[in-house]
Each structure stands twice: as structure tokens, then as C-alpha cells.
Design a protein around this motif. Structure first.
Motif, PDB file in Angstrom:
ATOM      1  N   ASN A   3      50.785  44.520 -53.203  1.00  0.00           N
ATOM      2  CA  ASN A   3      50.334  43.137 -53.224  1.00  0.00           C
ATOM      3  C   ASN A   3      49.007  43.017 -52.489  1.00  0.00           C
ATOM      4  N   PHE A   4      48.150  42.106 -52.963  1.00  0.00           N
ATOM      5  CA  PHE A   4      46.854  41.879 -52.338  1.00  0.00           C
ATOM      6  C   PHE A   4      46.689  40.389 -52.061  1.00  0.00           C
ATOM      7  N   TYR A   5      45.904  40.074 -51.038  1.00  0.00           N
ATOM      8  CA  TYR A   5      45.745  38.685 -50.616  1.00  0.00           C
ATOM      9  C   TYR A   5      44.281  38.373 -50.324  1.00  0.00           C
ATOM     10  N   VAL A   6      43.880  37.169 -50.695  1.00  0.00           N
ATOM     11  CA  VAL A   6      42.536  36.677 -50.378  1.00  0.00           C
ATOM     12  C   VAL A   6      42.618  35.885 -49.080  1.00  0.00           C
ATOM     13  N   GLU A   7      41.812  36.273 -48.110  1.00  0.00           N
ATOM     14  CA  GLU A   7      41.840  35.615 -46.800  1.00  0.00           C
ATOM     15  C   GLU A   7      40.442  35.140 -46.421  1.00  0.00           C
ATOM     16  N   ARG A   8      40.392  33.982 -45.759  1.00  0.00           N
ATOM     17  CA  ARG A   8      39.131  33.493 -45.198  1.00  0.00           C
ATOM     18  C   ARG A   8      39.074  33.847 -43.715  1.00  0.00           C
ATOM     19  N   VAL A  21      42.633  41.754 -48.687  1.00  0.00           N
ATOM     20  CA  VAL A  21      43.462  42.656 -47.886  1.00  0.00           C
ATOM     21  C   VAL A  21      44.689  43.059 -48.693  1.00  0.00           C
ATOM     22  N   ASN A  22      45.263  44.221 -48.321  1.00  0.00           N
ATOM     23  CA  ASN A  22      46.493  44.650 -48.975  1.00  0.00           C
ATOM     24  C   ASN A  22      47.703  44.106 -48.227  1.00  0.00           C
ATOM     25  N   GLU A  23      48.895  44.508 -48.643  1.00  0.00           N
ATOM     26  CA  GLU A  23      50.111  43.954 -48.049  1.00  0.00           C
ATOM     27  C   GLU A  23      50.281  44.344 -46.583  1.00  0.00           C
ATOM     28  N   ASN A  24      49.548  45.363 -46.134  1.00  0.00           N
ATOM     29  CA  ASN A  24      49.559  45.747 -44.721  1.00  0.00           C
ATOM     30  C   ASN A  24      48.409  45.099 -43.954  1.00  0.00           C
ATOM     31  N   TYR A  25      47.748  44.156 -44.603  1.00  0.00           N
ATOM     32  CA  TYR A  25      46.613  43.430 -44.045  1.00  0.00           C
ATOM     33  C   TYR A  25      45.465  44.353 -43.655  1.00  0.00           C
ATOM     34  N   GLN A  26      45.297  45.410 -44.439  1.00  0.00           N
ATOM     35  CA  GLN A  26      44.131  46.275 -44.301  1.00  0.00           C
ATOM     36  C   GLN A  26      43.043  45.785 -45.248  1.00  0.00           C
ATOM     37  N   ILE A  27      41.833  45.694 -44.751  1.00  0.00           N
ATOM     38  CA  ILE A  27      40.717  45.207 -45.563  1.00  0.00           C
ATOM     39  C   ILE A  27      40.348  46.236 -46.629  1.00  0.00           C
ATOM     40  N   ILE A  28      40.144  45.775 -47.861  1.00  0.00           N
ATOM     41  CA  ILE A  28      39.675  46.646 -48.937  1.00  0.00           C
ATOM     42  C   ILE A  28      38.155  46.743 -48.776  1.00  0.00           C
ATOM     43  N   GLU A  29      37.706  47.857 -48.221  1.00  0.00           N
ATOM     44  CA  GLU A  29      36.333  47.959 -47.750  1.00  0.00           C
ATOM     45  C   GLU A  29      35.299  47.849 -48.865  1.00  0.00           C
ATOM     46  N   GLU A  30      35.558  48.474 -50.026  1.00  0.00           N
ATOM     47  CA  GLU A  30      34.559  48.424 -51.091  1.00  0.00           C
ATOM     48  C   GLU A  30      34.384  47.004 -51.618  1.00  0.00           C
ATOM     49  N   ARG A  53      39.144  36.431 -55.862  1.00  0.00           N
ATOM     50  CA  ARG A  53      40.438  36.221 -56.524  1.00  0.00           C
ATOM     51  C   ARG A  53      40.524  37.038 -57.821  1.00  0.00           C
ATOM     52  N   SER A  54      39.409  37.147 -58.523  1.00  0.00           N
ATOM     53  CA  SER A  54      39.398  37.992 -59.725  1.00  0.00           C
ATOM     54  C   SER A  54      39.612  39.451 -59.345  1.00  0.00           C
ATOM     55  N   LEU A  55      38.965  39.889 -58.262  1.00  0.00           N
ATOM     56  CA  LEU A  55      39.132  41.267 -57.805  1.00  0.00           C
ATOM     57  C   LEU A  55      40.536  41.514 -57.276  1.00  0.00           C
ATOM     58  N   LYS A  56      41.171  40.497 -56.728  1.00  0.00           N
ATOM     59  CA  LYS A  56      42.571  40.607 -56.294  1.00  0.00           C
ATOM     60  C   LYS A  56      43.460  40.972 -57.484  1.00  0.00           C
ATOM     61  N   GLU A  57      43.248  40.287 -58.605  1.00  0.00           N
ATOM     62  CA  GLU A  57      44.046  40.582 -59.794  1.00  0.00           C
ATOM     63  C   GLU A  57      43.721  41.975 -60.332  1.00  0.00           C
ATOM     64  N   TYR A  58      42.453  42.337 -60.259  1.00  0.00           N
ATOM     65  CA  TYR A  58      42.042  43.648 -60.754  1.00  0.00           C
ATOM     66  C   TYR A  58      42.662  44.759 -59.908  1.00  0.00           C
ATOM     67  N   TYR A  59      42.668  44.573 -58.593  1.00  0.00           N
ATOM     68  CA  TYR A  59      43.254  45.583 -57.718  1.00  0.00           C
ATOM     69  C   TYR A  59      44.775  45.636 -57.859  1.00  0.00           C
ATOM     70  N   SER A  60      45.379  44.521 -58.226  1.00  0.00           N
ATOM     71  CA  SER A  60      46.813  44.553 -58.523  1.00  0.00           C
ATOM     72  C   SER A  60      47.072  45.433 -59.738  1.00  0.00           C
ATOM     73  N   TRP A  61      46.191  45.312 -60.742  1.00  0.00           N
ATOM     74  CA  TRP A  61      46.324  46.178 -61.924  1.00  0.00           C
ATOM     75  C   TRP A  61      46.073  47.643 -61.568  1.00  0.00           C
ATOM     76  N   LEU A  62      45.061  47.906 -60.748  1.00  0.00           N
ATOM     77  CA  LEU A  62      44.788  49.286 -60.332  1.00  0.00           C
ATOM     78  C   LEU A  62      46.008  49.895 -59.650  1.00  0.00           C
ATOM     79  N   SER A  63      46.657  49.094 -58.796  1.00  0.00           N
ATOM     80  CA  SER A  63      47.861  49.573 -58.114  1.00  0.00           C
ATOM     81  C   SER A  63      48.985  49.815 -59.119  1.00  0.00           C
ATOM     82  N   TYR A  64      49.110  48.912 -60.079  1.00  0.00           N
ATOM     83  CA  TYR A  64      50.138  49.028 -61.117  1.00  0.00           C
ATOM     84  C   TYR A  64      49.954  50.316 -61.924  1.00  0.00           C
TER      85      TYR A  64
END
Length: 369
Positions: A3-8, A21-30, A53-64
Motif C-alpha cells: 500500500n502507498f499513501y500521499v502525505e503532506r 510513502v509506502n505502508e512502512n512510511y518510508q519515502i519513495i525517494e525517486e 496521487r497518479s504515481l501512488k496508483e502507478y506504484y501500487s501496480w508496480l507492487s502488484y
């Protein structure tokens, strides 16, 4: 699938930033580097969040698919399109506009790394006249400025222009604001907000971020005053951020007087708040945020049965300026557009004005024969 999350987040200077960030709240650096690039380019926080938010969905697909973003090629993107339609948001077919929005965001992400020569040398979303059938990374150096088209972009149906209002509709909406609540002061403020947006074409953020020193002094000798749209740091709230930077626009002196009347005799005063428009109930005297305006226009549209948003007023203002013969260059500057192309989208000229212009053209042609 992760799971990925958009944070301000809050930056050192008090501004706001967006991260993925991912489900462990690690920042996706790229992604963070790309979003920082957009921020440096002056993109609005809401725009950057939309990309994220678009990249969040894309990274969910990458994980899938158990993929890294630099392993993707055009053949694999068919799976991304299927994932977008069936697993992003509600489980129904997405509109071409929604699909194209996600495609544009992710394609920009890849284009950034092509430009900086990091991770990839090829944008899998783009077909280029310079490319070959070989889709492996680090094989060829493609200049992103030579690209021809997006392989996956979908055709969007043309929409009817319903964004502009006509004078009788504006009057109905304005008058209805006087009866929307039982509190006279709130109705007065709401009518001023409506009039300000209609007569200036300002965005919500520009309107809510307007401060007490941003309008000229009332002057009975002059017919016109000035509104200065200023970028403040730090902001009271991210909803007050200017999208296209500082600019000065002329307005009628009648509007200046109405603003001054509200500020001096109606507006609740708090020493630490100097936005022109403030709350009149609950957090009295505090600055307003976008949700309050969205709710106001939603109720107004329901009461009058006339669809109206703040952006509708902005389109109407630009259209009326064009109909009156105002130069598109001046309209572009007044509305804070970065290109004439954007300004042209606001030009919803009525049939009557088109007819009047054509009659004038025919008469001038006859006079030359």
C-alpha cells in the motif's frame, strides 16, 4: 501488493510539500525527487499532489506486478491500463480524461529521469521517430524533444461549453446570496466574494489569500483602483497559495469601495489575521479555506438551479472581456495565465456576439466594394 499513501509535510520555511510513502512510511525517494523538481518549477501544491496521487496508483501496480519502475516497457503497460480501469478507485471503466490524466503524470515522471539521465534512457509511454523495436533500457539515447506521440493516450469526447454564465444568471445568483442565510453580515461577505470573483476573474486561492494591504485606497476622484495579488511566505493556509505568482489588476472604484466598506464596518477583526475575507461564525475572524467556498457555491447552485462554481465566474469574466473587445494578451495577464493557449480555452463567445461581429465584418466588406 504493498500500500502507498500521499502525505503532506511542512518544509523548513513553513510551506507545504507532498511526498509518497509506502505502508512502512518510508519515502519513495525517486518520486520525492520528481515532486521536488515540480515544486522548483513553481507548480501549485494541489497540482503536485495530483501528480503524486497518479504515481501512488502507478506504484501500487508496480507492487502488484513485482516490478521496479525502471523495468517497465511498453508491452508491460497494457497491464497498467487494465489495472487502472479495474482496480483504481471505483471498479468501473474509467473515462478517457481520467486515463489521460494518469498517463500524463506518469509519463512526466519518466521524462524527468530521461532528462537527468537517471535510472532510464527511454520513456515507455512515448513512441518516438528515433526509437526502434528494442525496448531495453540503457540501449539507446533518445532525445525527449524528438518524441511524436503518447502510445496510450485515449481520445476524449468534446464537451459542450457550459462554463460561462449570462448576465441574467449572474443577477439571479448574486441576489440569491442575500437570502442564503439569516445572518446579514455573512450574506454581505458572500455577495462581496461573488462580486470580487466575477469582476476580477481571480481563483479561489487568490481571493482567500487577499490581504488588507492588497487593495488600493478608495478615491472619489479616480474611476479605477488596483488589486495586488501577492505571494506570502509563510501562508496562513495552503488554500491561499497563488498559482501563477504576483500580479496587479485594475478594478472599478465601486468594487474598491465595497471591499473597504466590508473591511471597516462588517468584517470581524483579529490582530493576527489580515486576510480580507474571514469567518463570521464558529472560528470568528479567522481566515477562510476552500471548503467553505465550495460549500457556499454548492448551496447557491442548489437554491437557484443554476450550476455555478468559482471557476465558472472566472470563465465568465474572461469571456465577457473577450466579447467586449479586450485583447487576449491583456486577458492572459489579467487572469494569470502562462500561455495564450490557456486563455483561448476561456473564450466561450455567445451566438449573439458572434452574429454582431459577423454583421460588422459584412458591412465593412461591402463598404470596400
Amino acid at each position: 501488493m504493498s500500500n502507498f499513501y500521499v502525505e503532506r509535510t511542512i518544509t523548513k520555511d513553513g510551506g507545504q510539500s507532498v511526498i509518497l510513502v509506502n505502508e512502512n512510511y518510508q519515502i519513495i525517494e525517486e518520486v520525492a525527487l520528481f515532486l521536488n523538481y515540480l515544486e522548483q518549477k513553481g507548480r501549485a501544491t494541489n497540482t503536485i499532489e495530483s501528480y503524486c496521487r497518479s504515481l501512488k496508483e502507478y506504484y501500487s501496480w508496480l507492487s502488484y506486478e513485482n516490478l521496479k519502475f525502471y523495468e517497465v516497457n511498453q508491452r508491460l503497460l497494457i497491464s497498467w491500463l487494465d489495472f487502472m480501469h479495474n482496480q483504481v478507485g471505483s471498479p468501473k471503466e474509467k473515462s478517457p480524461r481520467t486515463v489521460n490524466k494518469h498517463l500524463a503524470a506518469v509519463s512526466s515522471f519518466y521524462r524527468y529521469y530521461v532528462d537527468v539521465k537517471g535510472f532510464v534512457v527511454d520513456n515507455p509511454f512515448i513512441s518516438s521517430s528515433d526509437s526502434t523495436s528494442n525496448t531495453q533500457y540503457y540501449v539507446q539515447n533518445i532525445n525527449p524533444r524528438n518524441v511524436n506521440f503518447n502510445m496510450f493516450r485515449q481520445k476524449e469526447p468534446k464537451k459542450k461549453n457550459t462554463l460561462r454564465l449570462f448576465r441574467n444568471q449572474v443577477e439571479v445568483l448574486y441576489n440569491a446570496l442575500n437570502n442564503l442565510t439569516k445572518v446579514k453580515e455573512i450574506n454581505t461577505r458572500n455577495q462581496l466574494i461573488f462580486r470580487f470573483m466575477y469582476e476580477t476573474g481571480c481563483r479561489i486561492g487568490e481571493t482567500l489569500g487577499l490581504r488588507l494591504n492588497d487593495y488600493s485606497e478608495p478615491d472619489p476622484i479616480d474611476d479605477f483602483g488596483l488589486i495586488k495579488l501577492t505571494e506570502y511566505t509563510p501562508l496562513y493556509h495552503s488554500d491561499h497559495k497563488l498559482k501563477t505568482g504576483t500580479r496587479i489588476i485594475p478594478v472599478s472604484m465601486d468594487l474598491i469601495y465595497e471591499i473597504d466598506e466590508y473591511v471597516c464596518n462588517v468584517r470581524p477583526q483579529l490582530d493576527d489575521i489580515d486576510t480580507v475575507f474571514v469567518n463570521h461564525r464558529n472560528t470568528v475572524g479567522k481566515y477562510m479555506i476552500r471548503n467553505s467556498i465550495d460549500d457556499l457555491f454548492s448551496r447557491l447552485s442548489e437554491v437557484t438551479n443554476i450550476k455555478c462554481t468559482p471557476h465558472t465566474l472566472r470563465h465568465t469574466h474572461g469571456t465577457e472581456l473577450k466579447e467586449s473587445g479586450y485583447s487576449e494578451v491583456f486577458i492572459m495577464d489579467r487572469l494569470g495565465h502562462q500561455s495564450i493557449g490557456t486563455t483561448s480555452k476561456y473564450m466561450h463567445i455567445s451566438y449573439d456576439d458572434q452574429l454582431a461581429a459577423y454583421e460588422s465584418f459584412i458591412l465593412s466588406r461591402r463598404g470596400s466594394l
